[in-house]
Design a protein around this motif. Structure first.
Motif: not given
Length: 75
Positions: A15-41
């Motif tokens: 919420a408090s960070k500047p906007p990011i690109t679609a590629e940035g979102i994809a990278l963040i999701c990939k990292r979170w998915a791996k960390r959380l063990g949730e491949p559908r993220l």
């Protein structure tokens, strides 16, 4: 936790960070998915969850604008 809980947790942290690109979102999701063990993220799941959660609290026309939809039926 379910995908909705994961998405809410993720969105609160962004919420408090500047906007990011679609590629940035994809990278963040990939990292979170791996960390959380949730491949559908994914960016699409986060977008849909954001719209669904927002629609619980505000008029659907507002969600339509947030999502960039021209037709309410798309929302």
């Amino acid at each position: 936790p379910g995908l909705a809980a994961i998405a809410r947790r993720f969105l609160r942290g962004c919420a408090s960070k500047p906007p990011i690109t679609a590629e940035g979102i994809a990278l963040i999701c990939k990292r979170w998915a791996k960390r959380l063990g949730e491949p559908r993220l994914s960016g699409r799941v986060l977008r849909r969850t954001y719209a669904t959660e927002t629609a619980l609290h505000v008029p659907l026309q507002y969600v339509q604008k947030l999502m960039g939809h021209t037709q309410l039926t798309t929302t």
